[in-house]
Design a protein around this motif. Structure first.
Motif, PDB file in Angstrom:
ATOM      1  N   ILE A  98       0.834  -1.208   0.000  1.00 20.45           N
ATOM      2  CA  ILE A  98       0.000   0.000   0.000  1.00 20.45           C
ATOM      3  C   ILE A  98       0.868   1.256   0.000  1.00 20.45           C
ATOM      4  N   ALA A  99       1.937   1.248   0.811  1.00 19.21           N
ATOM      5  CA  ALA A  99       2.830   2.407   0.884  1.00 19.21           C
ATOM      6  C   ALA A  99       3.496   2.674  -0.463  1.00 19.21           C
ATOM      7  N   ASN A 100       3.915   1.623  -1.148  1.00 26.88           N
ATOM      8  CA  ASN A 100       4.540   1.794  -2.461  1.00 26.88           C
ATOM      9  C   ASN A 100       3.548   2.328  -3.488  1.00 26.88           C
ATOM     10  N   ALA A 101       2.290   1.919  -3.340  1.00 27.42           N
ATOM     11  CA  ALA A 101       1.266   2.365  -4.281  1.00 27.42           C
ATOM     12  C   ALA A 101       0.893   3.826  -4.050  1.00 27.42           C
ATOM     13  N   VAL A 102       0.905   4.256  -2.783  1.00 19.82           N
ATOM     14  CA  VAL A 102       0.515   5.634  -2.443  1.00 19.82           C
ATOM     15  C   VAL A 102       1.658   6.602  -2.688  1.00 19.82           C
ATOM     16  N   GLY A 103       2.813   6.310  -2.114  1.00 19.70           N
ATOM     17  CA  GLY A 103       3.987   7.167  -2.273  1.00 19.70           C
ATOM     18  C   GLY A 103       3.895   8.442  -1.437  1.00 19.70           C
ATOM     19  N   GLY A 104       4.993   9.201  -1.424  1.00 19.99           N
ATOM     20  CA  GLY A 104       5.023  10.490  -0.730  1.00 19.99           C
ATOM     21  C   GLY A 104       4.971  10.364   0.781  1.00 19.99           C
ATOM     22  N   PHE A 105       4.497  11.438   1.432  1.00 23.06           N
ATOM     23  CA  PHE A 105       4.427  11.488   2.894  1.00 23.06           C
ATOM     24  C   PHE A 105       3.443  10.456   3.438  1.00 23.06           C
ATOM     25  N   ALA A 106       2.378  10.223   2.669  1.00 27.46           N
ATOM     26  CA  ALA A 106       1.372   9.238   3.105  1.00 27.46           C
ATOM     27  C   ALA A 106       1.994   7.857   3.248  1.00 27.46           C
ATOM     28  N   ALA A 107       2.944   7.546   2.372  1.00 25.81           N
ATOM     29  CA  ALA A 107       3.609   6.246   2.437  1.00 25.81           C
ATOM     30  C   ALA A 107       4.381   6.092   3.745  1.00 25.81           C
ATOM     31  N   THR A 108       5.036   7.179   4.168  1.00 22.98           N
ATOM     32  CA  THR A 108       5.782   7.149   5.430  1.00 22.98           C
ATOM     33  C   THR A 108       4.850   6.891   6.605  1.00 22.98           C
ATOM     34  N   VAL A 109       3.707   7.593   6.614  1.00 21.37           N
ATOM     35  CA  VAL A 109       2.730   7.426   7.689  1.00 21.37           C
ATOM     36  C   VAL A 109       2.211   5.992   7.704  1.00 21.37           C
ATOM     37  N   ILE A 110       1.888   5.474   6.522  1.00 24.96           N
ATOM     38  CA  ILE A 110       1.374   4.106   6.417  1.00 24.96           C
ATOM     39  C   ILE A 110       2.400   3.104   6.929  1.00 24.96           C
ATOM     40  N   MET A 111       3.690   3.299   6.593  1.00 25.35           N
ATOM     41  CA  MET A 111       4.728   2.371   7.024  1.00 25.35           C
ATOM     42  C   MET A 111       4.948   2.426   8.534  1.00 25.35           C
ATOM     43  N   VAL A 112       4.854   3.626   9.110  1.00 28.55           N
ATOM     44  CA  VAL A 112       4.994   3.751  10.568  1.00 28.55           C
ATOM     45  C   VAL A 112       3.871   2.982  11.264  1.00 28.55           C
ATOM     46  N   ILE A 113       2.644   3.208  10.775  1.00 24.04           N
ATOM     47  CA  ILE A 113       1.496   2.491  11.344  1.00 24.04           C
ATOM     48  C   ILE A 113       1.659   0.988  11.141  1.00 24.04           C
ATOM     49  N   GLY A 114       2.106   0.615   9.955  1.00 24.80           N
ATOM     50  CA  GLY A 114       2.296  -0.798   9.646  1.00 24.80           C
ATOM     51  C   GLY A 114       3.332  -1.457  10.537  1.00 24.80           C
TER      52      GLY A 114
END
Length: 243
Positions: A98-114
């Motif tokens: 999901i993070a790779n698909a979204v990219g940008g700052f949102a990807a960082t947030v998603i990875m932290v949550i993940g």
């Protein structure tokens, strides 16, 4: 009760230093992969002894007999551990996708949550897998009992999730502490020798190399096996708290 488990396990693991050396020799050849299953099989025997024993009992360390059975038990242990870690692994990969698909700052947030969610799931999975091995051992080695999720959850509920997690965290702390202290003592001794040699005009590099070698040997043949038995015994005794 938790402190009693630690006390018993610390004493139990030091009952027979010859068996620690044997386990260490097996560890020495673990790069061949097959000996790994003998190590996990022996630790399973320790768990089996614990779940059928009592705290502060007179249980002996398991023997290294019936090697084929020990190997098979080791394979079963590895399968159970991998199976329980599959769920956290798959969920982490989903977050990565999901993070790779979204990219940008949102990807960082998603990875932290993940990462946070995966960490919690890994802790739960590790605890569940350890209790699963205990449940399998208590039920005469029935492989299916390692995946009787509802039964295992009931066991943990009866012991108490707090007691289980606290015991597990305590094992990690004690394991690290013992390893660090032993290493510090060995290096401390050889540092004194090295400094003394340097004062006398002797090259201390050889002393430090010997110190590193001795530390590796002590870890391989004594500390490592001791701590693996200590952890297996502790988990097995924790299981008995609900019986």
């Amino acid at each position: 009760m938790i402190l009693d488990i630690y006390k018993d396990s610390l004493e139990y693991s030091a009952k027979d230093w010859k068996k620690l050396v044997i386990l260490g020799v097996i560890c020495l050849f673990s790069f061949l992969l097959l000996p790994v299953f003998l190590i996990t099989g022996y630790n399973y025997r320790v768990i089996n002894t614990a779940v059928h024993g009592i705290i502060n009992g007179r249980d002996p360390l398991p023997e290294f007999d019936d090697v084929i059975d020990m190997f098979v038990d080791g394979v079963k242990v590895v399968i159970v551990q991998i199976a329980y870690l599959l769920v956290p692994g798959i969920i982490f990969l989903i977050f990565v996708f999901i993070a790779n698909a979204v990219g940008g700052f949102a990807a960082t947030v998603i990875m932290v949550i993940g990462c946070l969610i995966t960490f919690v799931l890994v802790v739960v999975a590790c605890l569940m897998s350890q209790m699963a091995l205990c449940h399998m051992a208590y039920n005469e080695g029935a492989f299916s009992k390692a995946f009787a999720i509802s039964e295992i959850r009931e066991v943990i509920d009866e012991i108490g999730w707090f007691n289980c997690i606290a015991t597990y965290i305590g094992l990690i702390i004690i394991t690290i502490a013992i390893a660090v202290v032993v290493t510090a003592i060995i290096y401390g001794i050889f540092t004194v020798f090295g400094v003394s040699g340097a004062i006398l005009g002797v090259d201390p590099s050889g002393v430090f190399i010997v110190g590193a070698l001795i530390n590796s040997l002590v870890t391989m043949f004594f500390v490592g096996p001791y701590l693996s038995i200590f952890n297996s015994r502790s988990i097995g005794l924790l299981y008995t708290m609900q019986i």
